[in-house]
Write an enzyme that holds these catalytic residues in place. Structure first.
Site, PDB file in Angstrom:
ATOM      1  N   SER A 191       7.126   3.337  -5.570  1.00  0.00           N
ATOM      2  CA  SER A 191       7.926   2.899  -4.516  1.00  0.00           C
ATOM      3  C   SER A 191       9.111   2.111  -4.819  1.00  0.00           C
ATOM      4  CB  SER A 191       7.309   2.138  -3.501  1.00  0.00           C
ATOM      5  OG  SER A 191       6.038   2.679  -3.100  1.00  0.00           O
TER       6      SER A 191
HETATM    7  N1  SAH Z   1       1.743   1.347  -4.676  1.00  0.00           N
HETATM    8  C1  SAH Z   1       1.919   2.270  -5.660  1.00  0.00           C
HETATM    9  C2  SAH Z   1       2.848   3.432  -5.130  1.00  0.00           C
HETATM   10  C3  SAH Z   1       1.768   4.316  -4.320  1.00  0.00           C
HETATM   11  S1  SAH Z   1       2.011   6.069  -4.573  1.00  0.00           S
HETATM   12  C4  SAH Z   1       3.016   1.524  -6.724  1.00  0.00           C
HETATM   13  O1  SAH Z   1       2.888   0.264  -6.504  1.00  0.00           O
HETATM   14  O2  SAH Z   1       3.049   2.133  -7.761  1.00  0.00           O
HETATM   15  C5  SAH Z   1       0.923   6.448  -3.450  1.00  0.00           C
HETATM   16  C6  SAH Z   1      -0.607   6.347  -4.321  1.00  0.00           C
HETATM   17  O3  SAH Z   1      -1.503   6.580  -3.120  1.00  0.00           O
HETATM   18  C7  SAH Z   1      -0.588   7.827  -5.042  1.00  0.00           C
HETATM   19  O4  SAH Z   1      -1.080   7.349  -6.329  1.00  0.00           O
HETATM   20  C8  SAH Z   1      -1.505   8.678  -4.413  1.00  0.00           C
HETATM   21  O5  SAH Z   1      -2.648   9.276  -5.347  1.00  0.00           O
HETATM   22  C9  SAH Z   1      -2.347   7.504  -3.589  1.00  0.00           C
HETATM   23  N2  SAH Z   1      -3.190   8.130  -2.615  1.00  0.00           N
HETATM   24  C10 SAH Z   1      -2.974   9.097  -1.582  1.00  0.00           C
HETATM   25  N3  SAH Z   1      -3.941   9.268  -0.705  1.00  0.00           N
HETATM   26  C11 SAH Z   1      -5.102   8.322  -1.250  1.00  0.00           C
HETATM   27  C12 SAH Z   1      -6.267   8.012  -0.756  1.00  0.00           C
HETATM   28  N4  SAH Z   1      -7.003   8.707   0.320  1.00  0.00           N
HETATM   29  N5  SAH Z   1      -7.046   7.078  -1.304  1.00  0.00           N
HETATM   30  C13 SAH Z   1      -6.406   6.497  -2.346  1.00  0.00           C
HETATM   31  N6  SAH Z   1      -5.204   6.636  -3.007  1.00  0.00           N
HETATM   32  C14 SAH Z   1      -4.744   7.659  -2.366  1.00  0.00           C
END
Ligand code: SAH
Length: 221
Positions: free
Chosen positions: A68
């Site tokens: 993000s």
């Molecule tokens: N907070 C992160 C950015 C997240 S991007 C950072 O600082 O980099 C969103 C993430 O959510 C991705 O890695 C994706 O694989 C994960 N994601 C999507 N659905 C999910 C679920 N049901 N449970 C856990 N992770 C999930």
């Protein structure tokens, strides 16, 4: 070689510039700004993008995911903290590279962060190990189920967008707790942040600004 301190475009000076920019963008919580001035964001992005780590942009993490943009991390953290002393016990869904978890950690007692892609979680583990951040606990699982084994949580941050708030997450919110989640609201897929406070009167919801996140998917890989 890993350069935690950073130099040139990854130096402390560039990080402080990012913090100045966050101020002009309306981030006012000094606790959040001070943490973001400390955390070396460049160690969380792919080496090829390290020189852009402090730009106000989302960057690819590989595996189809993105880190993000700094403003969104600052904004979500500020929303969770607003009017509170500490984030307490935190659950993050969507660890990604681990940067958001690293920002949450100094403001929390403990951060449980769940990621559905194992390979992504291994990268986050490596980044957080370099940072020597003991307050973050990582789990490879489907975050839509929350973490019932350590619930309830004072703060829940969901970093992926969904049409409906997973019921397990609401159930795992402590009284007085707060959840921030990007919601897909319109037919065209437009997303907005939603804040949910669990008070003695029940769940109080507030819809906030437009955002863009990858989708919250169920199951693991
Ligand atoms: N907070 C992160 C950015 C997240 S991007 C950072 O600082 O980099 C969103 C993430 O959510 C991705 O890695 C994706 O694989 C994960 N994601 C999507 N659905 C999910 C679920 N049901 N449970 C856990 N992770 C999930």
């Amino acid at each position: 070689m890993l350069d935690i301190e950073g130099s040139g475009l990854t130096s402390k000076r560039v990080r402080l510039k990012m913090v100045d920019r966050l101020r002009t963008q309306g981030i006012t919580d000094e606790r959040v700004l001070s943490v973001m001035a400390q955390i070396p964001r460049h160690i969380f992005v792919q080496e090829a993008f390290a020189s852009r780590a402090y730009d106000d942009t989302a960057l690819p993490l590989g595996l189809g995911q993105t880190i993000s943009q700094p403003f969104v991390v600052a904004r979500m953290t500020s929303l969770l903290l607003e009017g509170r002393q500490s984030l307490g016990k935190v659950l993050e869904i969507g660890t990604g590279c681990g940067y958001q978890a690293a920002v949450l950690a100094p403001l929390s007692e403990v951060v449980y962060s769940v990621e559905r892609i194992d390979e992504m979680l291994q990268l986050a583990r490596e980044h957080l190990f370099w940072l020597k951040e003991p307050r973050v606990r990582l789990k490879h699982a489907d975050g839509t189920l929350g973490m019932p084994e350590v619930a309830p949580f004072d703060s829940i941050l969901v970093a992926a967008a969904t049409h409906d708030i997973p019921p397990a997450l609401l159930k795992q919110l402590a009284m007085g707790g707060r959840l921030i989640i990007p919601m897909v609201m319109d037919d065209d897929g437009t997303q907005y942040l939603k804040r949910v406070d669990y008070t003695s009167k029940g769940f109080e919801e507030k819809l906030l600004e437009e955002v863009r996140f990858v989708p919250l998917l169920s199951g693991t890989q």
